[in-house]
Design a protein around this motif. Structure first.
Motif, PDB file in Angstrom:
ATOM      1  N   ARG A  17      55.663  62.585 117.065  1.00 26.50           N
ATOM      2  CA  ARG A  17      55.105  63.775 117.455  1.00 26.50           C
ATOM      3  C   ARG A  17      55.139  64.650 116.371  1.00 26.50           C
ATOM      4  NH1 ARG A  17      57.773  68.174 116.945  1.00 26.50           N
ATOM      5  NH2 ARG A  17      59.492  67.609 115.569  1.00 26.50           N
ATOM      6  N   THR A  18      55.084  64.517 115.055  1.00 27.99           N
ATOM      7  CA  THR A  18      55.246  64.759 113.440  1.00 27.99           C
ATOM      8  C   THR A  18      53.786  64.530 113.546  1.00 27.99           C
ATOM      9  OG1 THR A  18      56.264  63.367 112.135  1.00 27.99           O
ATOM     10  CG2 THR A  18      57.177  66.357 113.619  1.00 27.99           C
ATOM     11  N   GLY A  19      53.619  63.524 113.326  1.00 25.81           N
ATOM     12  CA  GLY A  19      51.955  62.463 112.346  1.00 25.81           C
ATOM     13  C   GLY A  19      52.589  62.511 111.224  1.00 25.81           C
ATOM     14  N   ARG A  20      53.919  62.383 110.806  1.00 26.80           N
ATOM     15  CA  ARG A  20      54.569  63.104 109.446  1.00 26.80           C
ATOM     16  C   ARG A  20      55.427  61.119 108.848  1.00 26.80           C
ATOM     17  NH1 ARG A  20      52.687  66.462 106.315  1.00 26.80           N
ATOM     18  NH2 ARG A  20      51.980  68.132 107.740  1.00 26.80           N
ATOM     19  N   PRO A  21      55.619  60.736 107.628  1.00 31.08           N
ATOM     20  CA  PRO A  21      56.427  59.613 107.807  1.00 31.08           C
ATOM     21  C   PRO A  21      57.934  60.102 107.917  1.00 31.08           C
ATOM     22  CG  PRO A  21      55.031  60.041 105.571  1.00 31.08           C
ATOM     23  CD  PRO A  21      55.004  60.906 106.721  1.00 31.08           C
ATOM     24  N   LEU A  22      58.821  59.651 107.920  1.00 31.43           N
ATOM     25  CA  LEU A  22      60.417  59.397 108.154  1.00 31.43           C
ATOM     26  C   LEU A  22      61.059  58.738 107.187  1.00 31.43           C
ATOM     27  CD1 LEU A  22      62.632  61.926 108.982  1.00 31.43           C
ATOM     28  CD2 LEU A  22      62.272  60.695 111.136  1.00 31.43           C
ATOM     29  N   ASN A  23      61.832  59.218 106.352  1.00 33.92           N
ATOM     30  CA  ASN A  23      62.956  58.046 105.557  1.00 33.92           C
ATOM     31  C   ASN A  23      64.352  59.149 106.216  1.00 33.92           C
ATOM     32  OD1 ASN A  23      64.951  56.793 103.815  1.00 33.92           O
ATOM     33  ND2 ASN A  23      63.069  57.197 102.565  1.00 33.92           N
ATOM     34  N   LYS A  81      66.911  48.024 104.116  1.00 33.45           N
ATOM     35  CA  LYS A  81      66.582  47.826 102.331  1.00 33.45           C
ATOM     36  C   LYS A  81      68.053  47.127 101.773  1.00 33.45           C
ATOM     37  CE  LYS A  81      65.403  48.955  98.624  1.00 33.45           C
ATOM     38  NZ  LYS A  81      64.764  50.123  97.122  1.00 33.45           N
ATOM     39  N   LYS A  82      66.828  45.702 101.662  1.00 30.04           N
ATOM     40  CA  LYS A  82      67.452  44.549 101.214  1.00 30.04           C
ATOM     41  C   LYS A  82      68.703  44.273 100.165  1.00 30.04           C
ATOM     42  CE  LYS A  82      65.828  39.533 100.626  1.00 30.04           C
ATOM     43  NZ  LYS A  82      64.899  38.680 100.002  1.00 30.04           N
ATOM     44  N   ASP A  83      69.205  45.656  99.338  1.00 30.59           N
ATOM     45  CA  ASP A  83      69.895  45.161  98.524  1.00 30.59           C
ATOM     46  C   ASP A  83      70.773  46.928  98.842  1.00 30.59           C
ATOM     47  OD1 ASP A  83      69.047  48.417  97.933  1.00 30.59           O
ATOM     48  OD2 ASP A  83      68.166  47.660  96.077  1.00 30.59           O
ATOM     49  N   GLY A  84      70.653  47.443 100.083  1.00 31.88           N
ATOM     50  CA  GLY A  84      71.227  48.281 101.097  1.00 31.88           C
ATOM     51  C   GLY A  84      71.983  49.754 100.338  1.00 31.88           C
ATOM     52  N   GLY A  85      71.030  49.443  99.536  1.00 29.35           N
ATOM     53  CA  GLY A  85      70.611  51.474  98.965  1.00 29.35           C
ATOM     54  C   GLY A  85      69.831  51.446 100.074  1.00 29.35           C
ATOM     55  N   ALA A  86      68.629  53.377  99.531  1.00 30.99           N
ATOM     56  CA  ALA A  86      67.713  53.620 100.458  1.00 30.99           C
ATOM     57  C   ALA A  86      66.790  53.403  99.644  1.00 30.99           C
ATOM     58  CB  ALA A  86      68.325  55.467  99.981  1.00 30.99           C
ATOM     59  N   PHE A  87      65.869  53.623 100.870  1.00 34.32           N
ATOM     60  CA  PHE A  87      64.577  52.986 100.587  1.00 34.32           C
ATOM     61  C   PHE A  87      64.110  54.706  99.965  1.00 34.32           C
ATOM     62  CE2 PHE A  87      64.241  51.226 105.316  1.00 34.32           C
ATOM     63  CZ  PHE A  87      64.399  50.279 105.034  1.00 34.32           C
ATOM     64  N   GLY A  88      63.104  54.253  98.372  1.00 36.12           N
ATOM     65  CA  GLY A  88      62.983  55.262  97.168  1.00 36.12           C
ATOM     66  C   GLY A  88      61.196  55.638  98.023  1.00 36.12           C
ATOM     67  N   GLU A  89      60.757  56.262  96.574  1.00 34.90           N
ATOM     68  CA  GLU A  89      59.615  56.254  96.053  1.00 34.90           C
ATOM     69  C   GLU A  89      58.712  55.464  96.851  1.00 34.90           C
ATOM     70  OE1 GLU A  89      58.275  59.632  93.753  1.00 34.90           O
ATOM     71  OE2 GLU A  89      60.328  59.767  93.041  1.00 34.90           O
ATOM     72  N   ARG A  90      58.690  54.498  95.782  1.00 39.44           N
ATOM     73  CA  ARG A  90      58.016  52.399  95.359  1.00 39.44           C
ATOM     74  C   ARG A  90      58.280  52.209  97.092  1.00 39.44           C
ATOM     75  NH1 ARG A  90      59.121  49.528  90.455  1.00 39.44           N
ATOM     76  NH2 ARG A  90      57.216  48.535  91.299  1.00 39.44           N
ATOM     77  N   ASP A  91      58.963  52.447  97.856  1.00 37.14           N
ATOM     78  CA  ASP A  91      59.170  51.997  99.347  1.00 37.14           C
ATOM     79  C   ASP A  91      57.785  52.404 100.169  1.00 37.14           C
ATOM     80  OD1 ASP A  91      61.079  50.019  98.657  1.00 37.14           O
ATOM     81  OD2 ASP A  91      62.919  51.375  98.372  1.00 37.14           O
ATOM     82  N   GLU A  92      58.188  53.702  99.725  1.00 38.07           N
ATOM     83  CA  GLU A  92      57.360  54.777 100.811  1.00 38.07           C
ATOM     84  C   GLU A  92      56.365  54.664 100.845  1.00 38.07           C
ATOM     85  OE1 GLU A  92      58.997  58.408  99.722  1.00 38.07           O
ATOM     86  OE2 GLU A  92      61.245  58.450 100.919  1.00 38.07           O
ATOM     87  N   ARG A 132      54.025  63.666  98.613  1.00 32.30           N
ATOM     88  CA  ARG A 132      54.854  64.746  98.955  1.00 32.30           C
ATOM     89  C   ARG A 132      56.518  64.592  99.604  1.00 32.30           C
ATOM     90  NH1 ARG A 132      49.913  65.739 102.399  1.00 32.30           N
ATOM     91  NH2 ARG A 132      51.435  65.431 103.645  1.00 32.30           N
ATOM     92  N   MET A 133      56.517  63.102 100.267  1.00 31.62           N
ATOM     93  CA  MET A 133      58.035  62.719 100.848  1.00 31.62           C
ATOM     94  C   MET A 133      59.330  63.446  99.405  1.00 31.62           C
ATOM     95  SD  MET A 133      57.405  60.169 103.178  1.00 31.62           S
ATOM     96  CE  MET A 133      59.381  59.770 103.590  1.00 31.62           C
TER      97      MET A 133
END
Length: 148
Positions: A17-23, A81-92, A132-133
């Protein structure tokens, strides 16, 4: 594990709908509940693994009406994410680049050949959107629209 799902529900629908990434750091947290569905996230396809976090990027295709590559043709999503944490900037950033390459490949496969400069611009655009995320913050939903 790869599977196809409808882009008309939940997190994927929002990205289309937005064309924007979502984390989404936690689908069960207050901000993630709008996207949470027990049938989709508690045991997808009988894997025995519940989906907690999700990072979704749009696949952008060429829109002949506007002359720009801003038409959402699909999405790419990664879960937990494999380590159980949140997806971060590098993942994005990494997923933005992969999504850009997929988008470019699909364009060529469908006969929409554009210049090499166009392909580079599409890749650069994907990285700018991911930048920008901003960094993913624990317990928050991150979108490019929200600015981090």
């Amino acid at each position: 594990f790869v599977f196809r799902a409808s882009a008309h529900v939940g997190v994927m629908r929002e990205v289309v709908r937005t064309g924007r990434p979502l984390n989404v750091v936690d689908l069960r947290a207050p901000c993630g509940r709008a996207y949470y569905s027990p049938s989709l996230h508690d045991d997808p396809f009988g894997t025995g693994v519940a989906i907690r976090s999700v990072l979704v990027m749009p696949l952008l295709g060429y829109d002949s009406a506007s002359g720009k590559s801003n038409k959402v043709t699909g999405v790419v999503a990664v879960f937990n994410k494999k380590d159980g944490g949140a997806f971060g900037e590098r993942d994005e950033s990494a997923l933005a680049i992969v999504s850009s390459h997929i988008s470019t490949t699909l364009e060529f496969a469908h006969g929409h050949e554009h210049s090499f400069d166009h392909a580079l611009e599409q890749c650069a655009r994907a990285v700018r959107v991911a930048d920008r995320m901003g960094p993913a913050a624990g317990g928050l939903c991150q979108t490019a629209a929200a600015g981090g």
